[in-house]
Design a protein around this motif. Structure first.
Motif, short mmCIF file in Angstrom:
data_model
loop_
_atom_site.label_atom_id
_atom_site.label_comp_id
_atom_site.label_asym_id
_atom_site.label_seq_id
_atom_site.Cartn_x
_atom_site.Cartn_y
_atom_site.Cartn_z
N HIS A 20 6.90 -7.56 -11.52
CA HIS A 20 8.01 -7.73 -12.47
C HIS A 20 7.50 -7.68 -13.91
O HIS A 20 6.30 -7.69 -14.17
N PHE A 32 7.21 -9.61 -16.47
CA PHE A 32 6.32 -10.61 -17.08
C PHE A 32 4.86 -10.32 -16.72
O PHE A 32 3.95 -10.76 -17.41
N PHE A 44 4.60 -25.30 -17.67
CA PHE A 44 3.65 -24.54 -16.86
C PHE A 44 4.11 -23.09 -16.85
O PHE A 44 5.27 -22.80 -16.52
N ASP A 45 3.22 -22.16 -17.20
CA ASP A 45 3.62 -20.75 -17.19
C ASP A 45 2.38 -19.88 -17.15
O ASP A 45 1.25 -20.38 -17.25
N ASP A 96 -0.73 -19.79 -12.32
CA ASP A 96 0.24 -19.19 -11.41
C ASP A 96 0.79 -20.34 -10.58
O ASP A 96 0.04 -21.01 -9.86
N TYR A 135 12.70 -14.19 -8.96
CA TYR A 135 11.62 -13.18 -9.00
C TYR A 135 10.80 -13.17 -7.70
O TYR A 135 9.92 -12.35 -7.55
C1 LIG Z 1 13.28 -15.75 -16.80
S1 LIG Z 1 11.94 -16.65 -17.38
C2 LIG Z 1 12.63 -18.30 -17.35
C3 LIG Z 1 12.07 -19.15 -18.45
C4 LIG Z 1 12.62 -20.57 -18.52
N1 LIG Z 1 12.42 -21.29 -17.31
C5 LIG Z 1 14.07 -20.56 -18.90
O1 LIG Z 1 14.93 -20.93 -18.11
O2 LIG Z 1 14.36 -20.16 -20.04
C6 LIG Z 1 10.78 -16.70 -16.04
C7 LIG Z 1 9.45 -17.36 -16.42
O3 LIG Z 1 8.66 -17.53 -15.26
C8 LIG Z 1 7.32 -17.25 -15.59
N2 LIG Z 1 6.61 -16.90 -14.35
C9 LIG Z 1 6.89 -15.88 -13.50
N3 LIG Z 1 6.05 -15.90 -12.47
C10 LIG Z 1 5.21 -16.96 -12.65
C11 LIG Z 1 4.12 -17.52 -11.90
N4 LIG Z 1 3.72 -16.98 -10.75
N5 LIG Z 1 3.48 -18.61 -12.39
C12 LIG Z 1 3.89 -19.16 -13.57
N6 LIG Z 1 4.93 -18.69 -14.31
C13 LIG Z 1 5.57 -17.60 -13.86
C14 LIG Z 1 7.42 -16.10 -16.58
O4 LIG Z 1 6.25 -15.98 -17.38
C15 LIG Z 1 8.64 -16.55 -17.40
O5 LIG Z 1 8.27 -17.36 -18.48
#
Ligand SMILES: C[S@@+](CC[C@H](N)C(=O)[O-])C[C@H]1O[C@@H](n2cnc3c(N)ncnc32)[C@H](O)[C@@H]1O
Length: 329
Positions: free
Chosen positions: A124, A126, A189-190, A217, A238
């Motif tokens: 995806h 990100f 956490f991100d 992750d 996702y």
């Molecule tokens: C659509 S955004 C949502 C951001 C926030 N939670 C919000 O509601 O505004 C999805 C987030 O999930 C993070 N993300 C996706 N896969 C991830 C993973 N495996 N570990 C940590 N973060 C992840 C992305 O970097 C992104 O910041």
């Protein structure tokens, strides 16, 4: 029973010319080129780096779409375009449109995906384009700042709270929760590539002392804790069903007794035919993620039930589900 569509409405549903004209104008950064004083066609073409007679057709269509204004042979931005489509405006939303444009080719593979069940992408956005991902999150942050504080208050937390915002993106929710609850401390956490943006927004909010950033992750790396509240907002679509079930289980182990997991997402209704926007979003997720999906509230309830949450409740229809961990667990 809703009324039948008219023929005009069916044509409208199949019509995307204006969409692509707008997306292309944003890619060419037409609106920034026309910022300030009006420009003649040849001045605009010079700034954009475009072929003037061809550009004229695009600009004229943008005038008809009310994004530009034309006076004699010069062009300028409408107020709406100057506010939202000029790059150095504080209210620029072009990054979101650039994301739609980046996904354009994937949509071209929709027929093949539907025929074969094979996804068009293997990761995806990100993961594939962290810079675009950060820019999109920055726009979503600006928009989300309006609804975040109300959402935080609706959860009626009793303080003090150790709060984990899992996949917290720009930190929109962590910031809103800190603002709503003065004794709350948060961890966002991100992915490592996302957190530089979070660092900036947290600093802008003056909350560096209350919000910690944790890169990793969330399916593999240590989550820290224990926490009183974990929020998963817009992250589960996702991922596939089994990965979500496993993540909910992991989160349960990081919650203090009596702690809660709140899942905020765009859930489909039981028949899968509503809410209307979410049904189209489900197709978007199908075509733009490797394994993602739009789930039903019942799925989230199942993940939480299997993970061991004592009580599981749908707090807001098609939007928020909460699980509370028992004290004996
Ligand atoms: C659509 S955004 C949502 C951001 C926030 N939670 C919000 O509601 O505004 C999805 C987030 O999930 C993070 N993300 C996706 N896969 C991830 C993973 N495996 N570990 C940590 N973060 C992840 C992305 O970097 C992104 O910041």
């Amino acid at each position: 029973m809703s009324r039948e569509l008219s023929l005009a409405e069916i044509f409208q549903l199949g019509y995307y010319w204006e969409t692509k004209i707008l997306l292309t104008a944003v890619r060419l950064d037409v609106f920034s080129a026309l910022d300030g004083k009006r420009k003649t066609l040849s001045e605009a073409a010079d700034r954009i780096g475009a072929h003037a007679p061809t550009l004229e057709l695009l600009l004229n269509a943008l005038v008809a779409m009310r994004l530009l204004e034309k006076d004699g042979d010069s062009y300028g931005n409408s107020m709406a375009a100057a506010t939202h489509l000029v790059r150095n405006s504080g209210q620029y939303i072009g990054h979101l449109l650039l994301l739609h444009d980046a996904e354009w080719d994937n949509w071209g593979k929709l027929e093949q995906t539907i025929r074969t069940g094979q996804r068009a992408v293997d990761r995806h956005v990100f993961e594939t384009d962290p810079e675009l991902g950060r820019n999109v999150l920055a726009v979503l942050h600006r928009i989300g700042q309006q609804s975040g504080p109300d959402f935080a208050k609706r959860l009626q937390l009793s303080e003090p709270v150790r709060f984990l915002d899992l996949g917290g993106g720009a930190g929109t929710n962590a910031i809103a929760f800190c603002q709503a609850y003065p004794e709350l401390t948060a961890t966002v956490f991100d992915l490592p590539a996302t957190l530089p943006l979070t660092e900036r927004t947290v600093k802008e909010a003056g909350l560096e002392s209350r919000i910690a950033l944790r890169p990793g992750d969330f399916n593999k790396d240590k989550l820290g804790g224990p926490y009183d509240v974990v929020l998963m907002s817009d992250i589960l679509h996702y991922q596939d069903f089994a990965t979500n079930a496993a993540l909910v289980k992991r989160v349960w182990t990081h919650l203090a007794p009596g702690g809660r997991l709140v899942i905020k997402d765009r859930f489909l209704n039981e028949t899968g035919t509503g809410p209307a926007w979410t049904t189209a979003f489900a197709v978007h997720i199908l075509i733009n993620t490797e394994r993602g999906g739009c789930y039903k509230t019942a799925d989230a309830i199942q993940w939480m039930g299997e993970a061991g949450f004592q009580t599981v409740t749908e707090l807001e229809p098609s939007a928020v589900v909460q699980g509370v961990k028992g004290y004996e667990a």
